[in-house]
Scaffold this motif. Structure first.
Motif, PDB file in Angstrom:
ATOM      1  N   VAL A 100       1.014  -0.863   0.075  1.00 40.00           N
ATOM      2  CA  VAL A 100      -0.110   0.038  -0.044  1.00 40.00           C
ATOM      3  C   VAL A 100       0.982   1.230   0.049  1.00 40.00           C
ATOM      4  O   VAL A 100       2.045   1.340   0.401  1.00 40.00           O
ATOM      5  N   GLN A 101       0.478   2.494  -0.300  1.00 38.97           N
ATOM      6  CA  GLN A 101       1.039   3.496  -0.560  1.00 38.97           C
ATOM      7  C   GLN A 101       1.686   4.122   0.865  1.00 38.97           C
ATOM      8  O   GLN A 101       2.886   4.807   0.889  1.00 38.97           O
ATOM      9  N   ASP A 102       1.062   3.821   2.006  1.00 38.88           N
ATOM     10  CA  ASP A 102       1.480   4.149   3.183  1.00 38.88           C
ATOM     11  C   ASP A 102       2.699   3.639   3.735  1.00 38.88           C
ATOM     12  O   ASP A 102       3.097   4.265   4.682  1.00 38.88           O
ATOM     13  N   VAL A 103       3.207   2.690   2.780  1.00 40.21           N
ATOM     14  CA  VAL A 103       4.541   2.019   3.309  1.00 40.21           C
ATOM     15  C   VAL A 103       5.623   3.021   3.369  1.00 40.21           C
ATOM     16  O   VAL A 103       6.703   3.126   4.087  1.00 40.21           O
ATOM     17  N   GLY A 104       5.434   3.945   2.426  1.00 39.88           N
ATOM     18  CA  GLY A 104       6.268   4.924   2.398  1.00 39.88           C
ATOM     19  C   GLY A 104       7.599   4.890   1.461  1.00 39.88           C
ATOM     20  O   GLY A 104       8.236   3.646   1.316  1.00 39.88           O
ATOM     21  N   GLU A 105       8.064   6.090   0.860  1.00 43.18           N
ATOM     22  CA  GLU A 105       8.957   5.609  -0.443  1.00 43.18           C
ATOM     23  C   GLU A 105      10.532   5.277   0.521  1.00 43.18           C
ATOM     24  O   GLU A 105      11.230   4.437  -0.327  1.00 43.18           O
ATOM     25  N   ASP A 106      10.937   5.801   1.542  1.00 43.14           N
ATOM     26  CA  ASP A 106      11.987   5.602   2.029  1.00 43.14           C
ATOM     27  C   ASP A 106      12.144   4.056   2.328  1.00 43.14           C
ATOM     28  O   ASP A 106      13.283   3.382   2.512  1.00 43.14           O
ATOM     29  N   VAL A 107      11.203   3.566   3.256  1.00 43.35           N
ATOM     30  CA  VAL A 107      11.011   2.342   3.596  1.00 43.35           C
ATOM     31  C   VAL A 107      11.111   1.407   2.273  1.00 43.35           C
ATOM     32  O   VAL A 107      11.907   0.178   2.282  1.00 43.35           O
ATOM     33  N   MET A 108      10.332   1.493   1.379  1.00 46.33           N
ATOM     34  CA  MET A 108      10.304   0.629   0.062  1.00 46.33           C
ATOM     35  C   MET A 108      11.743   0.895  -0.488  1.00 46.33           C
ATOM     36  O   MET A 108      12.145  -0.529  -1.031  1.00 46.33           O
ATOM     37  N   ARG A 109      12.331   1.818  -0.448  1.00 45.19           N
ATOM     38  CA  ARG A 109      13.564   1.863  -1.039  1.00 45.19           C
ATOM     39  C   ARG A 109      14.607   0.918  -0.338  1.00 45.19           C
ATOM     40  O   ARG A 109      15.282   0.142  -0.840  1.00 45.19           O
ATOM     41  N   ALA A 117      20.147  -7.180  -3.153  1.00 42.48           N
ATOM     42  CA  ALA A 117      21.495  -7.495  -2.442  1.00 42.48           C
ATOM     43  C   ALA A 117      21.628  -8.957  -2.431  1.00 42.48           C
ATOM     44  O   ALA A 117      22.280  -9.658  -2.593  1.00 42.48           O
ATOM     45  N   SER A 118      20.393  -9.454  -1.811  1.00 35.64           N
ATOM     46  CA  SER A 118      20.278 -10.593  -1.297  1.00 35.64           C
ATOM     47  C   SER A 118      19.915 -11.622  -2.380  1.00 35.64           C
ATOM     48  O   SER A 118      20.110 -12.974  -2.413  1.00 35.64           O
ATOM     49  N   PHE A 119      19.215 -11.319  -3.320  1.00 37.81           N
ATOM     50  CA  PHE A 119      18.673 -12.350  -4.413  1.00 37.81           C
ATOM     51  C   PHE A 119      19.002 -11.747  -5.882  1.00 37.81           C
ATOM     52  O   PHE A 119      18.320 -11.254  -6.580  1.00 37.81           O
ATOM     53  N   PRO A 120      20.406 -11.502  -6.177  1.00 36.89           N
ATOM     54  CA  PRO A 120      20.898 -10.899  -7.381  1.00 36.89           C
ATOM     55  C   PRO A 120      20.289 -11.540  -8.653  1.00 36.89           C
ATOM     56  O   PRO A 120      20.339 -10.804  -9.527  1.00 36.89           O
ATOM     57  N   GLN A 121      20.083 -12.812  -8.480  1.00 39.47           N
ATOM     58  CA  GLN A 121      19.480 -13.386  -9.728  1.00 39.47           C
ATOM     59  C   GLN A 121      18.012 -13.447  -9.974  1.00 39.47           C
ATOM     60  O   GLN A 121      17.265 -13.929 -11.064  1.00 39.47           O
ATOM     61  N   ALA A 122      17.094 -13.041  -8.947  1.00 42.70           N
ATOM     62  CA  ALA A 122      15.564 -12.798  -8.897  1.00 42.70           C
ATOM     63  C   ALA A 122      15.233 -11.577  -9.442  1.00 42.70           C
ATOM     64  O   ALA A 122      15.462 -10.471  -8.795  1.00 42.70           O
ATOM     65  N   PRO A 123      14.562 -11.654 -10.611  1.00 39.34           N
ATOM     66  CA  PRO A 123      13.934 -10.316 -11.036  1.00 39.34           C
ATOM     67  C   PRO A 123      12.536 -10.133  -9.899  1.00 39.34           C
ATOM     68  O   PRO A 123      11.779 -10.728  -9.474  1.00 39.34           O
ATOM     69  N   ILE A 124      12.685  -8.832  -9.527  1.00 41.73           N
ATOM     70  CA  ILE A 124      11.694  -8.147  -8.620  1.00 41.73           C
ATOM     71  C   ILE A 124      10.556  -7.222  -9.063  1.00 41.73           C
ATOM     72  O   ILE A 124      11.027  -6.402  -9.934  1.00 41.73           O
ATOM     73  N   THR A 125       9.407  -7.830  -9.138  1.00 43.05           N
ATOM     74  CA  THR A 125       8.273  -6.934  -9.458  1.00 43.05           C
ATOM     75  C   THR A 125       7.481  -6.548  -8.264  1.00 43.05           C
ATOM     76  O   THR A 125       7.152  -7.291  -7.391  1.00 43.05           O
ATOM     77  N   VAL A 126       7.131  -5.155  -8.572  1.00 42.92           N
ATOM     78  CA  VAL A 126       6.488  -4.729  -7.236  1.00 42.92           C
ATOM     79  C   VAL A 126       4.952  -3.892  -7.931  1.00 42.92           C
ATOM     80  O   VAL A 126       5.052  -3.197  -8.949  1.00 42.92           O
ATOM     81  N   ARG A 127       4.019  -4.107  -7.072  1.00 39.99           N
ATOM     82  CA  ARG A 127       2.704  -3.438  -7.578  1.00 39.99           C
ATOM     83  C   ARG A 127       2.219  -2.539  -6.066  1.00 39.99           C
ATOM     84  O   ARG A 127       2.128  -3.244  -5.130  1.00 39.99           O
ATOM     85  N   GLU A 279      11.116  -7.247   9.487  1.00 43.94           N
ATOM     86  CA  GLU A 279      12.312  -6.262  10.190  1.00 43.94           C
ATOM     87  C   GLU A 279      12.066  -4.965   9.756  1.00 43.94           C
ATOM     88  O   GLU A 279      12.191  -4.061  10.573  1.00 43.94           O
ATOM     89  N   GLU A 280      12.066  -4.692   8.481  1.00 41.33           N
ATOM     90  CA  GLU A 280      12.229  -3.210   7.968  1.00 41.33           C
ATOM     91  C   GLU A 280      10.909  -2.354   8.447  1.00 41.33           C
ATOM     92  O   GLU A 280      10.906  -1.167   8.751  1.00 41.33           O
ATOM     93  N   LEU A 281       9.418  -3.151   8.395  1.00 43.95           N
ATOM     94  CA  LEU A 281       8.533  -2.498   8.724  1.00 43.95           C
ATOM     95  C   LEU A 281       8.405  -2.099  10.125  1.00 43.95           C
ATOM     96  O   LEU A 281       7.923  -0.956  10.580  1.00 43.95           O
TER      97      LEU A 281
END
Length: 291
Positions: A100-109, A117-127, A279-281
């Protein structure tokens, strides 16, 4: 003589700071409260200074402990990245996440940087979308994990944060009790929209929807321009905004942010992603973190 820091001590130290409680940290790291207290004593002895102090009922880092914390986090992140890359580095399936948008840009970054860094071979897609849409996509197996607000669902979930909802408006806005309250809201469905309308109806206050938007930036721009009142968490407050005391009689519920997953077993890589998101949230908003 070369000395080595014990990463278990650092992990427990970070957990105590994130949760503000030795007992809560003990549950997180899977140790007893007395064992974590002993770990903090050992860490202080190894460093030569106290890392924690008690302020009322909360446990907080000392000034030197706070300065050490960021270095401790870097060591833990590097340790986790090295292990994850070697254990799960071959994981090349897409990681499909929703927020959701409320997570915030800094946290998502931060989340996306750590995942890359942890999964260099895995394509990441976000909605980024509404909770209801993310739940539908999880059931359709179009998403793997999603961070949204509490909703009726039979999907596996973890409570991340519990925060109060508050009435927020521009400091310059003055409400006339004889006029309907102008509301600035997300488009439906939205838990804050529903809570605002329900609270005003129960309090017998007339209202009108002055502005709607699917975008959090658009919503807060309208609030800052003085178009009306919105309902968000206290994190949405800025210097030009304030809580609306005139509407305190229209009580609002708490909002709860959840981590949702798909039904069934998850591969180890997704379990690691889940741990990182939790952990991050919880690190971002320790005052409201679930102990």
């Amino acid at each position: 003589m070369i000395r080595n820091l014990d990463l278990d001590l650092l992990r427990s130290f970070a957990a105590v700071v994130d949760l503000g409680s030795i007992s809560a940290a003990a549950r997180k790291v899977g140790r007893s409260q007395s064992a974590v207290s002993l770990q903090m004593d050992r860490l202080a002895e190894a460093l030569g200074f106290q890392v924690l102090e008690r302020r009322g009922r909360a446990v907080t880092p000392t000034p030197r402990g706070g300065a050490f914390l960021e270095d401790a986090r870097r060591l833990l992140d590097l340790n986790d990245q090295v292990l994850t890359q070697h254990v799960h580095g071959a994981f090349a399936q897409p990681l499909r996440l929703g927020f959701v948008q409320d997570v915030g840009e800094d946290v998502m970054r931060r989340i996306l940087l750590r995942l890359s860094a942890s999964f260099p071979q895995a394509p990441i897609t976000v909605r980024v979308c509404a909770t209801s849409i993310m739940l539908d996509k999880l059931k359709a197996e179009d998403l793997d994990l999603a961070v949204g607000f509490r909703a009726e669902s039979d999907l596996p979930s973890i409570l991340l944060l519990r925060e109060p909802m508050v009435w927020i408006a521009a400091r310059s806005l003055r409400l006339d009790r004889d006029e309907p309250v102008p509301l600035v809201l997300f488009e439906s469905p939205c838990i804050c929209r529903s809570a605002a309308i329900s609270a005003l109806t129960s309090a017998g206050r007339a209202f009108r929807v002055a502005f709607t938007s699917p975008s959090l930036h658009g919503l807060m721009a309208a609030v800052g321009a003085g178009m009306g009142v919105t309902v968000r968490s206290p994190r949405a407050l800025r210097p030009d905004l304030a809580r609306v005391a005139d509407l305190d009689c229209a009580g609002l519920p708490d909002m709860e942010m959840m981590l949702y997953g798909r039904a069934g077993n998850r591969p180890p890589a997704l379990q690691k992603v889940e741990e990182l998101l939790v952990e991050e949230l919880r690190r971002e908003h320790p005052l409201y973190a679930v102990a």
